[in-house]
Design a protein around this motif. Structure first.
Motif: not given
Length: 194
Positions: A97-115
């Motif tokens: 789907y080249p005409t879409n910009d995909f963004c991730l949705i995540m909880g703050e708890d997941n962001l802490k382990n995103f690295h």
């Protein structure tokens, strides 16, 4: 102008009102035009044994999204090699789907382990991340705190867990208020989690 699509990944075992509240809030109170609820066949960090079959979890997501115009169920990961990583799904979706910009949705708890995620730098370079609040311990990596690609959305704090719902059903508790009525009906008919 590309369409902005939020990707809300989960095993949805089962999908519950907490998922719907977050997904709907994200699409109504941000610049996302749709939210796709991506049913994960097998999260590399979860034991597979407790998961219902992919098609049952997808069916529940379909039923839960029926009355929400901007929420879409997605089985995009079902055809990708397992175990699957978010980076692979994003690359696949961007090609499809080249005409879409995909963004991730995540909880703050997941962001802490995103690295710890596979190729997290590449994800952050190419995609925005929409973060909803969670009650969680631990600290956020400084590189994520002021990153312009990371957008904190002031969504309700929801503390409903699918684990709690599964255990409650097994213990014969009434959890209907925590589930969309069509999802509850399906779980009940199929005798799941008992």
């Amino acid at each position: 102008m590309n369409r902005k699509i939020g990707l809300f990944f989960g095993t949805f075992n089962p999908i519950h009102t907490g998922h719907l509240i977050i997904a709907n809030h994200m699409v109504e109170y941000s610049d996302l035009e749709e939210v796709w609820l991506v049913v994960t066949p097998h999260n590399p960090h979860k034991k597979k044994s407790s998961l219902l079959d992919n098609h049952h979890r997808l069916e529940m997501v379909y039923r839960a999204c029926e009355t929400y115009e901007k929420l879409k169920p997605s089985n995009i990961e079902f055809g990708l090699p397992q175990p699957n990583y978010t980076i692979n799904t994003l690359v696949h979706l961007q090609e499809k789907y080249p005409t879409n910009d995909f963004c991730l949705i995540m909880g703050e708890d997941n962001l802490k382990n995103f690295h710890k995620w596979k190729n997290y730098e590449v994800i952050l370079e190419n995609h925005e991340i929409y973060v909803y609040p969670r009650i969680a311990s631990g600290t956020m990596s400084p590189e994520f705190q002021a990153n312009p690609k990371i957008k904190k959305i002031d969504a309700p704090v929801i503390e409903i867990s699918a684990t709690f719902i599964r255990k409650s059903i097994k213990d014969s508790k009434n959890v209907r208020p925590l589930l969309d009525s069509k999802v509850w009906q399906y779980i009940d008919e199929m005798n799941f989690y008992r």
